[in-house]
Motif scaffolding. Structure first.
Motif, short mmCIF file in Angstrom:
data_model
loop_
_atom_site.label_atom_id
_atom_site.label_comp_id
_atom_site.label_asym_id
_atom_site.label_seq_id
_atom_site.Cartn_x
_atom_site.Cartn_y
_atom_site.Cartn_z
N GLY A 106 0.80 -1.02 0.02
CA GLY A 106 0.02 0.00 0.03
C GLY A 106 0.92 1.28 0.06
N ARG A 107 0.30 2.48 -0.20
CA ARG A 107 0.79 3.77 -0.29
C ARG A 107 0.76 4.56 0.91
N ALA A 108 -0.16 4.43 1.56
CA ALA A 108 -0.51 5.31 2.80
C ALA A 108 0.69 5.57 3.76
N PRO A 109 0.67 6.60 4.48
CA PRO A 109 1.79 6.76 5.46
C PRO A 109 1.66 6.01 6.83
N GLY A 110 0.25 5.78 7.21
CA GLY A 110 0.05 4.87 8.20
C GLY A 110 0.16 5.51 9.70
N GLY A 111 0.25 6.96 9.69
CA GLY A 111 0.39 7.84 11.15
C GLY A 111 0.45 9.20 10.60
N SER A 112 0.69 9.80 11.50
CA SER A 112 0.82 11.41 11.54
C SER A 112 1.96 11.89 10.77
N ALA A 113 1.74 13.04 10.34
CA ALA A 113 3.02 13.80 9.65
C ALA A 113 4.53 13.51 10.24
N GLU A 114 4.24 13.96 11.63
CA GLU A 114 5.58 13.69 12.29
C GLU A 114 6.09 12.36 12.41
N ALA A 115 5.29 11.23 12.52
CA ALA A 115 5.60 9.89 12.52
C ALA A 115 6.16 9.38 11.16
N THR A 116 5.76 10.02 10.21
CA THR A 116 6.10 9.88 8.85
C THR A 116 7.54 10.40 8.70
N MET A 117 7.77 11.54 9.14
CA MET A 117 9.07 12.28 9.00
C MET A 117 10.28 11.06 9.88
N ALA A 118 9.69 10.86 11.04
CA ALA A 118 10.62 10.29 11.88
C ALA A 118 10.87 8.85 11.34
N LEU A 119 9.93 8.17 10.46
CA LEU A 119 10.17 6.89 9.82
C LEU A 119 11.19 6.87 8.62
N SER A 120 10.93 7.68 7.65
CA SER A 120 11.54 7.90 6.50
C SER A 120 11.86 9.21 5.80
N ASP A 121 12.40 9.25 4.97
CA ASP A 121 12.80 10.73 4.40
C ASP A 121 12.22 10.60 2.98
N ASN A 122 11.53 11.70 2.45
CA ASN A 122 10.84 11.91 1.08
C ASN A 122 9.89 10.91 0.82
N PHE A 123 8.93 11.02 1.90
CA PHE A 123 7.64 9.93 1.76
C PHE A 123 7.00 10.32 0.63
N LEU A 124 6.60 11.60 0.66
CA LEU A 124 5.57 12.03 -0.65
C LEU A 124 6.35 11.81 -2.05
N GLN A 125 7.35 12.16 -2.15
CA GLN A 125 8.35 11.75 -3.32
C GLN A 125 8.03 10.32 -3.86
N ASN A 126 8.37 9.52 -2.64
CA ASN A 126 8.25 8.09 -2.81
C ASN A 126 6.71 7.61 -3.24
N VAL A 127 5.59 8.21 -2.80
CA VAL A 127 4.51 8.00 -3.07
C VAL A 127 4.22 8.10 -4.70
N TYR A 128 4.74 9.27 -5.02
CA TYR A 128 4.75 9.41 -6.55
C TYR A 128 5.63 8.35 -7.24
N LYS A 129 6.38 7.75 -6.79
CA LYS A 129 7.48 6.79 -7.46
C LYS A 129 6.85 5.21 -7.01
N MET A 130 5.48 5.01 -6.41
CA MET A 130 4.71 3.99 -6.20
C MET A 130 4.90 2.72 -7.30
N PRO A 131 4.69 3.17 -8.59
CA PRO A 131 4.95 2.21 -9.56
C PRO A 131 6.07 1.70 -9.70
N GLU A 132 6.93 2.47 -9.61
CA GLU A 132 8.52 1.99 -9.75
C GLU A 132 9.07 1.19 -8.63
N LEU A 133 8.56 1.58 -7.31
CA LEU A 133 8.83 0.78 -6.02
C LEU A 133 8.20 -0.76 -6.07
N VAL A 134 6.91 -0.82 -6.83
CA VAL A 134 6.07 -2.04 -6.97
C VAL A 134 7.15 -3.04 -7.96
N GLN A 135 7.42 -2.16 -8.80
CA GLN A 135 8.07 -2.99 -9.99
C GLN A 135 9.34 -3.71 -9.51
#
Length: 332
Positions: A106-135
């Motif tokens: 899935g592509r959801a963050p799974g938590g708050s913006a702060e939790a997302t920042m703590a977990l990973s960098d560039n989450f929003l950019q990676n959401v746009y790259k979801m097709p490439e990540l899946v492949q």
């Protein structure tokens, strides 16, 4: 009809996270005994009402204490992670539990913006790259990188005898298109979507490309359901989940309330309206009532399988709901 379970490891008021995770084990063991096809665990971060932040750990724990039921993620939130690491993790699980591992993406963050920042960098950019990540993940799982690719000689070891079954999870036509293009199975989250699920499933089937393990489209519809011996009791225990979701939507960091807490709650007019809207999507009632609704949904979507998510304050009510549904449908 094939039935499965989606478990969010909810933490009831007065309960610890450890107790919630033990409840997930009990649910999986009961689902295994009753003949449910699979159980998936969700990934959430820094949410006080949900205990599972790392589904892979729970999958391994539960896999060791069940026999037949398939186990997997619902879903790995792929934009947080490198595909190679996910491929290694699920290949190892598939090596430990042959023929039983699903990997839902899935592509959801799974938590708050702060939790997302703590977990990973560039989450929003990676959401746009979801097709490439899946492949990329599928190429690791299928060992299908072109020879000229820098990862062509990289293996996601250990390599299992039976690969984990990949699923794309979503609530829109975008996820349906992604699943179809990659030839994966597709799970539509009807319980959390305002979109036209029938159109999404149709789009998936029409554009499905044969790749990997599947020779034909394969679908799950996930719905929220609560079953009890009487309609009145089913409605009563459903209010715990309803109030908890409303409070969570308002940003209140709470656990799933008890029936007593619900009775003492002073509902605002806005909350009453929200409750009525939520209960329209909820499959609620006696075993025969729930069966009729599930058959209608299966016919509506032409679904291969229906996955049930059930949240109540008391574990006994949650187990009883799955038991009653199994007796009415799986064992009839």
């Amino acid at each position: 009809m094939k039935l499965s379970i989606l478990d969010q490891s909810p933490i009831a008021s007065g309960q610890s996270a450890q107790e919630a995770l033990q409840a997930s084990l009990q649910l999986a063991q009961e689902g295994d005994r009753l003949g449910y096809s699979r159980i998936w665990f969700t990934e959430h971060h820094d949410l006080p009402g949900l205990a599972c932040s790392v589904p892979e750990v729970l999958i391994s724990y539960i896999g060791s204490q069940t026999k037949n039921i398939r186990i997997g993620s619902g879903a790995v939130l792929l934009p947080h992670y490198k595909p190679y690491r996910i491929a290694e993790t699920y290949n190892m699980l598939a090596t430990l539990f042959p023929g039983r591992i699903d990997i839902g993406m899935g592509r959801a963050p799974g938590g708050s913006a702060e939790a997302t920042m703590a977990l990973s960098d560039n989450f929003l950019q990676n959401v746009y790259k979801m097709p490439e990540l899946v492949q990329e993940l599928l190429n690791f799982l299928r060992d299908e990188f072109p020879k000229e690719h820098p990862f062509s000689n990289v293996s996601a070891a250990p390599i299992p005898m039976l690969s984990p079954e990949p699923w794309i999870l979503g609530t829109s036509g975008k996820s349906a298109k992604l699943a179809a293009e990659n030839g994966t199975a597709y799970a539509f989250g009807e319980f959390m979507s305002e979109n036209d699920g029938v159109q999404s499933i149709k789009q998936y089937r029409e554009h499905f490309q044969t790749k990997g393990l599947l020779n034909a489209p394969k679908t799950i519809i996930t719905v929220s359901a609560i079953c009890a011996e009487t309609e009145e009791y089913a409605k009563e225990i459903a209010l715990s989940n309803t109030l908890w979701k409303i409070q969570s939507g308002h940003g209140e960091r709470k656990q799933v309330p008890s029936i007593e807490e619900v009775r003492n709650h002073e509902w605002t007019e806005k909350e009453k309206t929200q409750m009525e809207t939520m209960h329209k999507k909820l499959i609620l009632g006696t075993p025969s009532q729930v069966k009729d609704r599930l058959l209608t949904i299966q016919e509506k979507y032409q679904a291969d399988e229906i996955m049930l998510i059930t949240i109540t304050h008391k574990l006994e009510d949650r187990l009883n709901s799955f038991q009653l549904i199994a007796r009415e449908i799986l064992n009839s």
